[in-house]
Design a protein around this motif. Structure first.
Motif, PDB file in Angstrom:
ATOM      1  N   GLU A 142      -8.258  -7.046   2.971  1.00  0.00           N
ATOM      2  CA  GLU A 142      -8.774  -8.145   2.151  1.00  0.00           C
ATOM      3  C   GLU A 142      -8.642  -7.937   0.649  1.00  0.00           C
ATOM      4  O   GLU A 142      -8.422  -8.904  -0.082  1.00  0.00           O
ATOM      5  N   ASP A 164       0.800  -1.224   0.000  1.00  0.00           N
ATOM      6  CA  ASP A 164       0.000   0.000   0.000  1.00  0.00           C
ATOM      7  C   ASP A 164       0.838   1.283   0.000  1.00  0.00           C
ATOM      8  O   ASP A 164       0.281   2.367  -0.082  1.00  0.00           O
ATOM      9  N   ARG A 222      -8.642  -7.164 -10.043  1.00  0.00           N
ATOM     10  CA  ARG A 222      -9.213  -7.364  -8.715  1.00  0.00           C
ATOM     11  C   ARG A 222      -8.215  -8.186  -7.906  1.00  0.00           C
ATOM     12  O   ARG A 222      -7.875  -9.300  -8.292  1.00  0.00           O
ATOM     13  N   ARG A 279     -11.814  -0.099  -5.721  1.00  0.00           N
ATOM     14  CA  ARG A 279     -12.207  -0.644  -4.410  1.00  0.00           C
ATOM     15  C   ARG A 279     -10.974  -0.723  -3.519  1.00  0.00           C
ATOM     16  O   ARG A 279      -9.913  -1.163  -3.945  1.00  0.00           O
ATOM     17  N   ARG A 280     -11.163  -0.293  -2.301  1.00  0.00           N
ATOM     18  CA  ARG A 280     -10.107  -0.394  -1.299  1.00  0.00           C
ATOM     19  C   ARG A 280     -10.758  -0.978  -0.054  1.00  0.00           C
ATOM     20  O   ARG A 280     -11.483  -0.277   0.664  1.00  0.00           O
ATOM     21  N   ASP A 281     -10.530  -2.242   0.168  1.00  0.00           N
ATOM     22  CA  ASP A 281     -11.090  -2.950   1.310  1.00  0.00           C
ATOM     23  C   ASP A 281      -9.946  -3.710   1.983  1.00  0.00           C
ATOM     24  O   ASP A 281      -9.984  -4.934   2.108  1.00  0.00           O
ATOM     25  N   PHE A 323      -8.032  -5.017  -2.952  1.00  0.00           N
ATOM     26  CA  PHE A 323      -7.710  -3.741  -3.587  1.00  0.00           C
ATOM     27  C   PHE A 323      -7.906  -3.919  -5.081  1.00  0.00           C
ATOM     28  O   PHE A 323      -7.291  -4.810  -5.684  1.00  0.00           O
ATOM     29  N   ASP A 324      -8.772  -3.102  -5.686  1.00  0.00           N
ATOM     30  CA  ASP A 324      -9.080  -3.240  -7.106  1.00  0.00           C
ATOM     31  C   ASP A 324      -8.818  -1.934  -7.832  1.00  0.00           C
ATOM     32  O   ASP A 324      -8.936  -0.850  -7.253  1.00  0.00           O
ATOM     33  N   GLU A 370      -7.119  -9.964  -4.271  1.00  0.00           N
ATOM     34  CA  GLU A 370      -7.562 -10.487  -2.981  1.00  0.00           C
ATOM     35  C   GLU A 370      -6.315 -10.884  -2.197  1.00  0.00           C
ATOM     36  O   GLU A 370      -5.369 -11.431  -2.772  1.00  0.00           O
ATOM     37  N   GLU A 409      -7.383   5.826  -2.609  1.00  0.00           N
ATOM     38  CA  GLU A 409      -8.789   5.721  -2.217  1.00  0.00           C
ATOM     39  C   GLU A 409      -9.677   5.556  -3.455  1.00  0.00           C
ATOM     40  O   GLU A 409      -9.316   6.000  -4.544  1.00  0.00           O
TER      41      GLU A 409
END
Length: 145
Positions: A74, A21, A90, A69-71, A76-77, A92, A45
């Motif tokens: 778990e 990250d 995508r 997507r930033r989760d 990051f897309d 995971e 973000e």
């Protein structure tokens, strides 16, 4: 073209994410990366866009990353757009007993213009390059365990 690749990085997921990250680390594992600069939004973000410039042969190639997507920790897309290429990626990140992280990357590539011909002739190159980048991150991250 659609494919999924995965590999295990021998680092706890939290450390994996810290390294993954941090945009300061990109040049350490993305071969040929010249610069990474924010274009809009808050870097990393959802909705943020960034310009990545790579050395390619005697020239350069620019790619625009859009975070979709930033989760973390778990997932990051993002989408990655370069001339004639649109990639939806995508990612995971699965915790393996607190000792390692399984990284699963789902990729969809779409091509336009001349890149359609390139994809027909050299399609496996995209899959090979994606795995090469994942492996480079693995080597970078494990060296900082």
């Amino acid at each position: 073209m659609e494919f999924t690749q995965e590999l295990t990085v021998n680092l706890p997921r939290q450390r994996f994410i810290e390294l993954f990250d941090d945009p300061e680390n990109l040049k350490e594992w993305q071969k040929g990366l010249i610069s990474f600069e924010g274009v809009s939004g808050t870097p990393g973000e959802p909705g943020a866009t960034s310009r990545l410039t790579y050395r390619q042969g005697r020239g350069t190639m620019e790619m625009i990353e859009t975070v979709t997507r930033r989760d973390l920790p778990e997932a990051f897309d993002g989408t990655y757009d370069a001339k004639g290429v649109h990639n939806v990626c995508r990612n995971e990140f699965h915790d393996l007993d607190g000792n390692a992280t399984r990284w699963v990357a789902h990729n969809v590539f779409e091509f336009t213009g001349f890149m359609r011909v390139v994809a027909l002739l050299f399609g496996p190159m995209f899959k090979k390059q994606s795995l090469k980048m994942m492996t480079a991150f693995k080597e970078f991250a494990e060296a900082r365990a």
